[in-house]
Write an enzyme that holds these catalytic residues in place. Structure first.
Site, PDB file in Angstrom:
ATOM      1  CE  LYS A 161       6.270  46.330  43.525  1.00 59.02           C
ATOM      2  NZ  LYS A 161       5.822  46.486  45.028  1.00 59.02           N
TER       3      LYS A 161
HETATM    4  C1  LIG Z   1       1.682  49.411  47.566  1.00 60.10           C
HETATM    5  C2  LIG Z   1       1.228  48.126  47.115  1.00 60.10           C
HETATM    6  N1  LIG Z   1       0.035  47.645  46.835  1.00 60.10           N
HETATM    7  C3  LIG Z   1       0.123  46.109  46.622  1.00 60.10           C
HETATM    8  C4  LIG Z   1       0.798  45.553  46.374  1.00 60.10           C
HETATM    9  C5  LIG Z   1       0.494  44.068  45.887  1.00 60.10           C
HETATM   10  O1  LIG Z   1       0.798  43.615  44.570  1.00 60.10           O
HETATM   11  P1  LIG Z   1       1.072  42.530  43.940  1.00 60.10           P
HETATM   12  O2  LIG Z   1       0.051  41.247  44.251  1.00 60.10           O
HETATM   13  O3  LIG Z   1       1.294  42.539  42.571  1.00 60.10           O
HETATM   14  O4  LIG Z   1       2.400  42.018  44.634  1.00 60.10           O
HETATM   15  C6  LIG Z   1       2.073  45.671  46.478  1.00 60.10           C
HETATM   16  C7  LIG Z   1       3.257  44.681  46.168  1.00 60.10           C
HETATM   17  O5  LIG Z   1       3.754  44.870  45.144  1.00 60.10           O
HETATM   18  C8  LIG Z   1       2.309  47.142  46.811  1.00 60.10           C
HETATM   19  O6  LIG Z   1       3.770  47.457  47.105  1.00 60.10           O
END
Ligand SMILES: Cc1ncc(COP(=O)(O)O)c(C=O)c1O
Length: 312
Positions: A161
């Site tokens: 991330k």
């Molecule tokens: C690109 C992306 N995909 C998926 C998610 C969903 O991830 P999470 O459920 O860990 O927040 C996020 C959010 O963090 C994201 O930024």
């Protein structure tokens, strides 16, 4: 709502609690120029047993994993980051909030190599309601297939991330909103369904649940994992190791997004094609209700998903 309208006054930066307005970085910060930061987005819920960070351990683990490909050494332990987060929530008396930890290469020099730059770390918390709006949770949203493709995981680690990745999300989301949609779905380089700009995507067909495999250049979403667990606990078959084609979105019985910010948000149209009967489908509703019930009640069977803040 902008930060100035929120009742928050403290940010944790590199081991210190600082006034919100003093939480500044130098304009020549490496991370600002090259997107060399990694971050998390988590939620603290107001459960019946008190405020609790939801799946905090997994968020922290992903933060440290995200830092790895960038050879970034976060100088604080998970315990220190946890204590800092809890203290921010206690000091600002927030019953529920969004939590944003970030680690980034800081100020020293501006060669692309960050080797001489310090790793800086900060955590902010603030009240944040439904990411796509309360109405979206009940009635669903219209989404557009973005003309932008997701980075391939052969170009950049899409399972990390990383701040720099989010210009792709910004392009996709803003394109969708310019065209009258609430959000985008982004295809990967192969043209398969990847995810939303900040959400994972799920499809329901003939009573079974599908979501793109981790190999489809997606973030390993923590809400994705929670919803898979909840669905399986409710007796559903979940296919989480598949490719999904664009056309399969149109013919799905139901579609929904998951994310720490978006929680469980139904999708009612894709590019003006009505999904199912154009409203929140029954499987989506059941999963959504169970998700919200869990984060409200912090029940014993999901106890390991909660890190309590311990307010006096
Ligand atoms: C690109 C992306 N995909 C998926 C998610 C969903 O991830 P999470 O459920 O860990 O927040 C996020 C959010 O963090 C994201 O930024």
């Amino acid at each position: 709502m902008g930060f100035d309208e929120m009742d928050v006054d403290t940010i944790w930066m590199d081991g210190e609690f600082v006034d919100w307005d003093e939480a500044q970085v130098h304009v020549l910060t490496h991370g600002l120029h090259y997107g060399s930061g990694v971050f998390e987005g988590a939620r603290c819920y107001e459960t019946e047993k008190g405020p609790a960070l939801f799946r905090w351990e997994e968020h922290l683990e992903r933060l440290f994993q995200s830092a790895k490909p960038y050879e970034m050494d976060i100088e604080f332990t998970k315990e220190e980051l946890t204590e800092a987060t809890k203290e921010l929530i206690r000091r600002q008396e927030l019953p529920s909030c969004y939590v944003r930890p970030i680690a980034y290469y800081g100020y020293n020099s501006l060669g692309v190599s960050p080797k001489d730059c310090p790793t800086r770390t900060a955590i902010a918390v603030w009240p944040w309601g439904a990411y796509l709006g309360e109405d979206a949770l009940e009635n669903g949203i219209d989404v557009m297939i973005s003309s932008w493709r997701k980075h391939s995981s052969s170009q950049i680690p899409t399972n990390a991330k990383t701040t720099g990745l989010y210009v792709n999300s910004m392009l996709a989301g803003e394109e969708a909103r310019r065209n009258g949609y609430a959000e985008a779905i982004v295809l990967n380089k192969e043209g398969h369904v990847a995810e939303g700009p900040g959400e994972n995507v799920f499809l329901v067909r003939d009573g079974e649940i599908y979501t793109p495999a981790l190999s489809e250049s997606i973030l390993d979403g923590i809400t994705r994992d929670s919803v898979i667990t909840i669905a399986e606990d409710l007796g559903y078959t979940v296919h989480d190791n598949v490719s999904i084609s664009r056309g399969e979105l149109n013919t799905a019985d139901e579609l929904f997004f998951t994310g720490s910010a978006a929680e469980v948000t139904p999708i009612r149209k894709v590019d003006n094609v009505v999904i199912g009967d154009g409203s929140r489908g029954p499987v989506t509703e059941e999963l959504q209700q169970k998700f919200f019930e869990i984060v409200e009640e912090a029940p014993d069977e999901y106890a390991e998903w909660f890190e309590f803040v311990d307010i006096e």
